[in-house]
Design an enzyme around this catalytic site. Structure first.
Site, PDB file in Angstrom:
ATOM      1  N   GLU A   2       2.033 -18.095   2.521  1.00 46.60           N
ATOM      2  CA  GLU A   2       3.447 -17.988   2.114  1.00 46.60           C
ATOM      3  C   GLU A   2       4.115 -19.359   2.189  1.00 46.60           C
ATOM      4  OE1 GLU A   2       4.813 -15.332   0.684  1.00 46.60           O
ATOM      5  OE2 GLU A   2       2.874 -14.378   0.922  1.00 46.60           O
ATOM      6  N   TRP A  39       3.412 -20.818  -0.915  1.00 45.96           N
ATOM      7  CA  TRP A  39       4.325 -20.475  -2.022  1.00 45.96           C
ATOM      8  C   TRP A  39       5.524 -21.425  -2.038  1.00 45.96           C
ATOM      9  CZ3 TRP A  39       4.209 -17.571  -6.343  1.00 45.96           C
ATOM     10  CH2 TRP A  39       3.170 -16.640  -6.471  1.00 45.96           C
ATOM     11  N   TRP A  95      19.609 -10.596 -23.214  1.00 53.34           N
ATOM     12  CA  TRP A  95      20.261 -10.196 -21.956  1.00 53.34           C
ATOM     13  C   TRP A  95      21.565  -9.481 -22.274  1.00 53.34           C
ATOM     14  CZ3 TRP A  95      17.043 -10.664 -18.095  1.00 53.34           C
ATOM     15  CH2 TRP A  95      16.113 -11.696 -18.067  1.00 53.34           C
ATOM     16  N   ASN A 145      11.986 -10.285   1.795  1.00 51.80           N
ATOM     17  CA  ASN A 145      11.363 -10.678   0.526  1.00 51.80           C
ATOM     18  C   ASN A 145      11.070  -9.496  -0.393  1.00 51.80           C
ATOM     19  OD1 ASN A 145      10.027 -12.603  -1.295  1.00 51.80           O
ATOM     20  ND2 ASN A 145       8.183 -11.487  -0.718  1.00 51.80           N
ATOM     21  N   TRP A 154      18.882 -13.482 -15.373  1.00 53.15           N
ATOM     22  CA  TRP A 154      18.392 -13.838 -14.032  1.00 53.15           C
ATOM     23  C   TRP A 154      19.260 -14.905 -13.383  1.00 53.15           C
ATOM     24  CZ3 TRP A 154      16.826 -18.883 -13.149  1.00 53.15           C
ATOM     25  CH2 TRP A 154      16.538 -19.656 -14.284  1.00 53.15           C
ATOM     26  N   TRP A 208      13.400 -15.930  -8.805  1.00 50.08           N
ATOM     27  CA  TRP A 208      14.093 -15.239  -9.906  1.00 50.08           C
ATOM     28  C   TRP A 208      13.265 -15.243 -11.179  1.00 50.08           C
ATOM     29  CZ3 TRP A 208      17.698 -11.709  -9.936  1.00 50.08           C
ATOM     30  CH2 TRP A 208      18.439 -11.549  -8.766  1.00 50.08           C
TER      31      TRP A 208
END
Ligand code: FAD
Length: 470
Positions: A279, A282, A310, A345, A363, A386
């Site tokens: 992680e 990430w 959108w 998360n 987003w 996102w």
């Protein structure tokens, strides 16, 4: 020897701080400086929750510096002008800092390095916020990575990150300190005090960060692999704001975790520890992407999403922001965020999927709301999170994978503890109906009806996706 200035930014710590360490090794007096310059952060100046954290962490760091015989010089203005003035006031010969990777900041820092270097100062920047510099990791063809697993494998083939340096016990100070303003004068705290939930949850500063890591490694890392998706348990480190503000460095997290893995008390910890470090991987990946694709803070990495249809709906956006969508797990997450400045998360993924797919709102609307309300708001991690959820980023969840908020809620909060904690209106709804209270015989009158029909919304999202799939 004449003084060195250490320009602190998002690295407010004494230990594992390469710029500070370089100043100590250079010898001579050290002038620690922080410049509040939100206008230099491009379109992403710190939001309200981050400003709250800045206030606390600056006060904490100033006290830490005093405990080693030093001081934090705080200025409010343009970074270059303030640094030049402090050079004049102290007759400093060197300026050191640790790197940041946000596009506007990279450009600013390059310009400052050139200007101060041209004045004959020794100017050096260091890598202290990541395990690996973004340009150190590249594909065989010399390109940046866009897939996490390949990126992380490549990182692990590099030399292991250096051992962190310990905090200095004493810092040599200049014979005369330059002027400094009070942290209070930066007016970072909210005028209306909505941050009491933050105070209950967080201890900003290097000590608070070390305590978080220690507790996590003692109590939660063995079960991290299985429990990290459970918002109803203490299962993740909650280190994100501390890492963002640099109150702890990733090298410390890396080496401390590895060291403890060897500790016989942690039977399952090896696996938990490896997943935990991935992680942290990430976070490295997010910074790698931000550095190589700086335009993605406002534009999708996958360009075809530029034309995605959108929707625009103020009322639905407000319902989402306020935790009043009528979908319990979504509302629980949004209320946790508002109250504590943080969200689990798994729940971030659920609420982000809901905004971008069920409501089909842009987003960036979600990214901007998170930016203002998260204490860990981080341009690299937020952009990746996102774009990943919306399906338009690197290694993204495919757009057609639409999270079902009812089944996600039932799976990851099986006893409803998390949902009921944040949505107390649902306290008396039985487990079976908790994630779809509209199916209960008499749903609570003070809880909203669902803003959309999930099955319908899913169909519409998939149809919209067809228009850009090509
Ligand atoms: C829509 C969305 C927005 C997000 N915005 C942010 C943000 O602004 N700031 C932020 O720090 N994280 C963000 N994340 C990533 C992640 O949710 C948080 O880092 C994590 O929940 C923090 O909790 P923790 O410290 O207990 O994590 P742990 O599980 O203990 O992980 C340890 C550390 O690894 C890093 N990390 C973990 N997961 C991720 C991830 N998916 N991407 C990047 N780094 C990760 C964080 O620095 C974290 O502190 C976002 C995720 C999503 C889906």
């Amino acid at each position: 020897m004449k003084p060195s200035i250490v320009w602190f930014r998002q690295d407010l710590r004494l230990a594992d701080n390469p710029a500070l360490q370089a100043a100590v090794e250079r010898g001579g007096p050290i002038v620690p400086v922080f410049v509040w310059a939100p206008h230099e952060e491009g379109d992403w100046p710190p939001g309200a929750a981050s400003r709250w954290w800045w206030h606390q962490t600056l006060e904490s760091f100033a006290a830490d510096l005093e405990s080693v015989g030093s001081r934090l010089i705080v200025r409010d203005g343009d970074s270059l002008a303030e640094l030049e003035q402090i050079v004049e006031e102290t007759d400093a010969e060197a300026v050191f800092w640790n790197r940041r990777y946000e596009p506007a900041v990279v450009e600013r820092d390059k310009a400052i390095k050139m200007t101060l270097g041209a004045r004959g100062l020794e100017v050096q920047s260091f890598g202290g916020s990541l395990l690996f510099e973004p340009w150190q990791v590249e594909t065989k063809e010399g390109n940046p990575y866009q897939v996490f697993s390949a990126f992380w494998r490549a990182c692990k083939r590099l030399d292991e990150p250096e051992e962190p340096s310990p905090a200095p016990e004493k810092l040599p100070h200049p014979w005369k300190w330059p002027d400094s303003v009070e942290v209070d004068s930066l007016e970072l705290l909210p005028r209306i005090d909505w941050a009491s939930g933050f105070r209950d949850e967080w201890t900003p500063g290097e000590k608070g960060a070390a305590e978080r890591l220690d507790r996590f490694l003692r109590e939660a890392v063995p079960d991290y692999k299985d429990d990290r998706n459970r918002p109803d348990r203490y299962a993740t480190s909650k280190l994100s704001p501390h890492l963002h503000f640099g109150e702890i460095g990733p090298r410390t997290v890396w080496h401390e975790t590895r060291r403890r893995l060897g500790d016989a008390r942690f039977t399952n910890a090896d696996e938990g520890g490896e997943v935990f470090l991935s992680e942290i991987g990430w976070r490295e990946f997010a910074h790698h992407l931000l550095y190589h694709f700086p335009e993605t803070t406002d534009r999708p990495l996958r360009e075809k999403f530029d034309d995605f249809p959108w929707r625009d709906d103020e009322d639905e956006l407000k319902a989402w922001q306020r935790g009043r969508t009528g979908f319990p797990i979504v509302d629980a997450g949004m209320r946790e965020l508002w109250t504590t400045g943080w969200m689990h998360n798994r729940v971030r993924m659920i609420v982000a999927s809901f905004l971008t797919k069920d409501l089909r709102l842009h987003w960036l609307e979600g990214a901007r709301w998170f930016w203002d309300t998260l204490v860990d708001a981080d341009l690299a991690n937020n952009t990746l999170g996102w774009q990943w959820t919306a399906g338009c980023g690197a290694d993204a969840a495919p757009y057609f994978r639409v999270f079902n908020p009812m089944t996600q809620g039932a799976k990851f909060d099986p006893d409803g503890e998390y949902t009921r904690q944040w949505v107390p209106e649902l306290a008396s709804v039985v487990d079976k109906h908790l994630q779809q209270p509209w199916e209960a015989g008499s749903p609570p009158a003070d809880y909203p009806e669902p803003v959309v029909d999930h099955a319908e919304a899913r169909k519409e999202a998939l149809a919209a996706f067809e228009t850009v799939k090509g």
